[in-house]
Motif scaffolding. Structure first.
Motif, mmCIF file in Angstrom:
data_model
loop_
_atom_site.group_PDB
_atom_site.id
_atom_site.type_symbol
_atom_site.label_atom_id
_atom_site.label_comp_id
_atom_site.label_asym_id
_atom_site.label_seq_id
_atom_site.Cartn_x
_atom_site.Cartn_y
_atom_site.Cartn_z
ATOM 1 N N ASN A 162 -38.665 -46.308 -16.912
ATOM 2 C CA ASN A 162 -37.860 -46.801 -18.042
ATOM 3 C C ASN A 162 -38.302 -46.049 -19.299
ATOM 4 O OD1 ASN A 162 -36.267 -48.261 -19.818
ATOM 5 N ND2 ASN A 162 -36.774 -50.243 -18.882
ATOM 6 N N PRO A 163 -37.774 -44.866 -19.529
ATOM 7 C CA PRO A 163 -38.271 -44.029 -20.626
ATOM 8 C C PRO A 163 -38.030 -44.637 -22.005
ATOM 9 C CG PRO A 163 -36.288 -43.078 -19.677
ATOM 10 C CD PRO A 163 -36.680 -44.205 -18.797
ATOM 11 N N VAL A 164 -36.877 -45.239 -22.250
ATOM 12 C CA VAL A 164 -36.568 -45.772 -23.580
ATOM 13 C C VAL A 164 -37.493 -46.942 -23.929
ATOM 14 C CG1 VAL A 164 -34.784 -46.799 -25.021
ATOM 15 C CG2 VAL A 164 -34.171 -45.010 -23.380
ATOM 16 N N LEU A 165 -37.668 -47.872 -22.980
ATOM 17 C CA LEU A 165 -38.513 -49.033 -23.247
ATOM 18 C C LEU A 165 -39.977 -48.629 -23.436
ATOM 19 C CD1 LEU A 165 -38.702 -52.090 -23.517
ATOM 20 C CD2 LEU A 165 -39.029 -52.214 -21.027
ATOM 21 N N ALA A 166 -40.438 -47.648 -22.646
ATOM 22 C CA ALA A 166 -41.824 -47.186 -22.794
ATOM 23 C C ALA A 166 -42.045 -46.564 -24.177
ATOM 24 C CB ALA A 166 -42.150 -46.179 -21.687
ATOM 25 N N LYS A 167 -41.101 -45.755 -24.623
ATOM 26 C CA LYS A 167 -41.241 -45.128 -25.941
ATOM 27 C C LYS A 167 -41.108 -46.168 -27.065
ATOM 28 C CE LYS A 167 -39.572 -40.655 -24.316
ATOM 29 N NZ LYS A 167 -38.488 -39.633 -24.366
ATOM 30 N N MET A 168 -40.284 -47.162 -26.864
ATOM 31 C CA MET A 168 -40.171 -48.223 -27.871
ATOM 32 C C MET A 168 -41.486 -48.993 -28.010
ATOM 33 S SD MET A 168 -36.338 -49.679 -26.960
ATOM 34 C CE MET A 168 -36.501 -51.115 -28.023
ATOM 35 N N ALA A 169 -42.118 -49.284 -26.873
ATOM 36 C CA ALA A 169 -43.388 -50.010 -26.910
ATOM 37 C C ALA A 169 -44.471 -49.186 -27.598
ATOM 38 C CB ALA A 169 -43.818 -50.389 -25.490
ATOM 39 N N ILE A 170 -44.539 -47.903 -27.272
ATOM 40 C CA ILE A 170 -45.546 -47.033 -27.893
ATOM 41 C C ILE A 170 -45.310 -46.928 -29.397
ATOM 42 C CG2 ILE A 170 -46.402 -44.668 -28.017
ATOM 43 C CD1 ILE A 170 -47.400 -46.175 -25.617
ATOM 44 N N SER A 171 -44.050 -46.751 -29.800
ATOM 45 C CA SER A 171 -43.743 -46.623 -31.231
ATOM 46 C C SER A 171 -44.060 -47.920 -31.977
ATOM 47 C CB SER A 171 -42.275 -46.253 -31.422
ATOM 48 O OG SER A 171 -42.008 -44.971 -30.888
ATOM 49 N N GLY A 172 -43.747 -49.060 -31.366
ATOM 50 C CA GLY A 172 -44.048 -50.325 -32.016
ATOM 51 C C GLY A 172 -45.532 -50.521 -32.242
ATOM 52 N N ILE A 173 -46.342 -50.208 -31.237
ATOM 53 C CA ILE A 173 -47.799 -50.348 -31.370
ATOM 54 C C ILE A 173 -48.339 -49.381 -32.422
ATOM 55 C CG2 ILE A 173 -49.986 -50.056 -30.151
ATOM 56 C CD1 ILE A 173 -48.523 -50.994 -27.610
ATOM 57 N N VAL A 174 -47.855 -48.148 -32.390
ATOM 58 C CA VAL A 174 -48.340 -47.139 -33.333
ATOM 59 C C VAL A 174 -47.985 -47.516 -34.774
ATOM 60 C CG1 VAL A 174 -48.050 -44.750 -34.079
ATOM 61 C CG2 VAL A 174 -48.373 -45.268 -31.657
ATOM 62 N N TYR A 175 -46.773 -47.980 -35.010
ATOM 63 C CA TYR A 175 -46.375 -48.346 -36.370
ATOM 64 C C TYR A 175 -47.088 -49.615 -36.842
ATOM 65 C CZ TYR A 175 -42.825 -44.868 -37.369
ATOM 66 O OH TYR A 175 -42.186 -43.678 -37.686
ATOM 67 N N PHE A 176 -47.349 -50.532 -35.932
ATOM 68 C CA PHE A 176 -48.078 -51.743 -36.284
ATOM 69 C C PHE A 176 -49.504 -51.408 -36.723
ATOM 70 C CE2 PHE A 176 -50.629 -55.484 -35.307
ATOM 71 C CZ PHE A 176 -49.881 -56.497 -35.872
ATOM 72 N N ILE A 177 -50.203 -50.617 -35.917
ATOM 73 C CA ILE A 177 -51.576 -50.222 -36.263
ATOM 74 C C ILE A 177 -51.583 -49.271 -37.453
ATOM 75 C CG2 ILE A 177 -53.649 -49.078 -35.386
ATOM 76 C CD1 ILE A 177 -52.894 -50.049 -32.610
#
Length: 287
Positions: A162-177
């Protein structure tokens, strides 16, 4: 005649012969207290009482007029009530305000620390236990040795599934931190960050950056379908100019709407941060 009688006769003659001394009878009269006298006396007493009452009321009225209007909300220090017995207003001293502010900060820091430690513990546990199904007979060295490699393999498998969901999760964590790091850089203590601001930034990263970046890179592959040496520098230049300008604009506009700001304030913030963000992004790209 005795000596005492002679003295009294001489005294009487001297007094009667004195030209300056005259004696007149004094008549005392005692009048009986009648009913009319009692009525007049009671009237005088009532009049005096009325005058005193009017004087007291006038004094109180003058005091009320001079008394400041703001002091109508005086409180009883012991019971915490107003002078009329209500609880509509509560006066708080400066020391009490400082104590309440310190308590709020401590509670906020405790909540932030709990969230950070909880999320960090969960993430580290997930990373370290990537091979927990195969740990039987492994040494600690073998477990730590394969942790980076097997986590990367798991990430690639998630991208394929699931490429879109994986990239969304990574981006969310990165922007949060990343927003947390930005607040610390601005001077805030480690656990005194603005949690709502971090959630807004993480939400924008999760919902927009991950998905848009996925389709943006597909667009770049279609835009530069070549294998020459200049393709990579061209993609980097396009990424740091066109895509950076588009994404920065989207990011600040969406954040402004999440803060319920007006369109004028959003445009003003975007105008003031557009070029600085574009240049700073180019400096941090090699890292």
């Amino acid at each position: 005649m005795s000596t005492l009688c002679k003295v009294s006769l001489l005294t009487t003659k001297s007094i009667s012969n004195s030209p300056k001394f005259s004696c007149s009878p004094v008549i005392f009269s005692i009048k009986p207290i009648t009913a009319s006298h009692k009525v007049s006396t009671s009237k005088n007493l009532s009049l005096l009482t009325s005058k005193r009452r009017k004087w007291v009321i006038g004094s109180v009225t003058e005091d009320k007029e001079v008394f400041p209007a703001d002091n109508k909300l005086l409180k009883d220090d012991k019971n915490g009530l107003l002078v009329n017995g209500s609880e509509d207003f509560e006066a708080v001293s400066s020391d009490d305000k400082e104590v309440v502010g310190d308590n709020d900060k401590l509670i906020s820091r405790a909540i932030n620390a709990t969230i950070v430690l909880g999320a960090g513990t969960f993430a580290v546990t997930r990373l370290l236990t990537i091979d927990h199904d195969y740990w039987h007979g492994w040494t600690l060295y073998e477990i730590l040795r394969y942790v980076p490699e097997h986590n990367w393999i798991a990430y690639e498998q998630a991208l394929k599934a699931n490429p879109v969901l994986a990239k969304m999760a990574i981006s969310g964590i990165v922007y949060f931190i990343g927003d947390w790091i930005a607040q610390c850089y601005e001077g805030k203590p480690l656990f005194d960050f603005d949690l709502q601001r971090m959630f807004r930034s993480g939400l924008v990263g999760f919902t927009l950056h991950g998905s848009l970046s996925h389709y943006y890179y597909k667009f770049c592959e279609a835009l530069f379908p070549f294998q020459d040496w200049w393709v990579v520098p061209a993609k980097v230049a396009f990424d740091q100019t066109v895509w950076a300008a588009v994404w920065n604009s989207i990011y600040f506009v969406v954040l402004g709407f999440l803060r319920f700001e007006s369109a004028a304030n959003i445009f003003s913030e975007l105008k003031s941060t557009f070029w600085p963000m574009l240049t700073v992004r180019s400096f941090f790209f090699p890292i």
